[in-house]
Design an enzyme around this catalytic site. Sequence first.
Site, PDB file in Angstrom:
ATOM      1  N   GLY A 110       0.798  -1.229  -0.025  1.00 54.80           N
ATOM      2  CA  GLY A 110       0.051  -0.106   0.071  1.00 54.80           C
ATOM      3  C   GLY A 110       0.860   1.253  -0.052  1.00 54.80           C
ATOM      4  N   SER A 111       1.821   1.109  -0.561  1.00 56.82           N
ATOM      5  CA  SER A 111       3.002   2.307  -0.499  1.00 56.82           C
ATOM      6  C   SER A 111       2.879   3.194  -1.456  1.00 56.82           C
ATOM      7  CB  SER A 111       4.396   1.720  -0.379  1.00 56.82           C
ATOM      8  OG  SER A 111       4.794   1.052  -1.465  1.00 56.82           O
ATOM      9  N   GLY A 112       2.188   2.854  -2.697  1.00 52.55           N
ATOM     10  CA  GLY A 112       1.961   3.669  -4.104  1.00 52.55           C
ATOM     11  C   GLY A 112       3.289   3.450  -4.982  1.00 52.55           C
ATOM     12  N   LEU A 113       3.842   2.329  -4.643  1.00 56.62           N
ATOM     13  CA  LEU A 113       5.131   2.205  -5.669  1.00 56.62           C
ATOM     14  C   LEU A 113       4.926   0.867  -6.489  1.00 56.62           C
ATOM     15  CD1 LEU A 113       8.319   2.983  -3.397  1.00 56.62           C
ATOM     16  CD2 LEU A 113       7.079   4.378  -4.832  1.00 56.62           C
ATOM     17  N   GLY A 114       3.513   0.447  -6.438  1.00 54.16           N
ATOM     18  CA  GLY A 114       3.262  -0.601  -7.267  1.00 54.16           C
ATOM     19  C   GLY A 114       3.699  -2.173  -6.794  1.00 54.16           C
ATOM     20  N   SER A 116       1.978  -4.498  -5.054  1.00 52.79           N
ATOM     21  CA  SER A 116       1.528  -5.915  -5.459  1.00 52.79           C
ATOM     22  C   SER A 116       1.718  -6.170  -6.793  1.00 52.79           C
ATOM     23  CB  SER A 116       0.069  -5.736  -5.094  1.00 52.79           C
ATOM     24  OG  SER A 116      -0.697  -4.599  -6.056  1.00 52.79           O
ATOM     25  N   GLU A 148      -3.335 -10.600 -11.567  1.00 53.94           N
ATOM     26  CA  GLU A 148      -4.050  -9.686 -10.726  1.00 53.94           C
ATOM     27  C   GLU A 148      -5.172  -9.071 -10.825  1.00 53.94           C
ATOM     28  OE1 GLU A 148      -1.884  -6.035  -7.888  1.00 53.94           O
ATOM     29  OE2 GLU A 148      -1.019  -6.528 -10.215  1.00 53.94           O
ATOM     30  N   ASP A 160       1.714  -0.737 -13.717  1.00 54.91           N
ATOM     31  CA  ASP A 160       2.813  -1.454 -12.741  1.00 54.91           C
ATOM     32  C   ASP A 160       3.422  -2.631 -13.331  1.00 54.91           C
ATOM     33  OD1 ASP A 160       1.893   0.868 -11.289  1.00 54.91           O
ATOM     34  OD2 ASP A 160       1.040  -0.332  -9.887  1.00 54.91           O
TER      35      ASP A 160
END
Length: 344
Positions: A110-114, A116, A148, A160
């Site tokens: 959930g960090s915003g860096l892709g 998952s 996904e 991503d």
Amino acid sequence: MIFRSKAPLRLGLAGGGSDVSPYSEMYGGAVLNATIDQYAYCTIEENDSGQVTLIAADLDQHKQYPASLNLPVDGSLDLHKGVYNRIVKNFGITKPLSFKMTTWCDVPPGSGLGTSSTMVVAIVKAFAEWLNLPLGDYDTALLAYQIERIDLGLSGGKQDQYAATFGGFNFIEFTKDERVIVNPLRMKRWITDELEASMVLFYTGQSRSSDRIIREQQDNTREGKKLPLEATHRIKENSYLMKELLLKGEIVQFAITLGREWENKKKMALSISNQKIDSIYQAAVDAGAYGGKVSGAGGGGFMFFMTDPTRRYALLNSLKRFDGRVVNFHFSENGCQGWRIQGG
């Protein structure tokens, strides 16, 4: 034999949101992104135990199942099981595999860096290394996307998986007929150096689920809401301008345009920003930042800012009063990689 892989996380520089369905199918999308030296990792150890052991070391999660051709998707380590199930289905595997899989990531989920999507790419790459699967870069990214978004039904865009697979600076176009075209950018070294010297990456300390934000964006597109739709159009157009500025090395103008990108992004969905994010952003601007934005869907995770390198420490000092941390990074040139070693 032990099989390992790693895939790089990415910064979304411009165009994020235009890669999300149904916008990309209705209008076409375009994003500018770059991978950094923060990674998702996967290790697969083959064995004859008759068991499948799944470990997410960074999340302290551990699951074990009898070897099967289909593992239950039940809300626990579903990314891991989703990849296994699709690999079995797509590549004609008729005998259950026994193995231990261990994954970890350099940053929180959930960090915003892709994170998952990058993890899915890393797991696919580890299986490809183990089973000698005939997967090129486009094949790997598409398969990760299908696992996904289709198999697991997780909301999100399309950029991503391609960023993690290809690596480096990329301008990625998404056509109305659902084709994806990855355009690697030939960056001059001094431009990359200037970007790194000018940029500050800050983790807000807030992990968030992008699902609700993405669904709000999707609903706004389907309903044709004027303000969010026009903002997404401008964000897509901005990505072409920012690509040009980047390749020319016009870093200050690139940074100023990044700030305009953020103003448009906030109009795409109400939950993209919040009081804490706004406060951090304003503090950065007051300390001399030309512009910045939240990486990814928004709501928390990582933010990044651009400033004159001589003002970098003033910016760092301004961020100290917020709960969070600055993360030092470099841009990475390589995409996902896999390798094998002899077991102990």
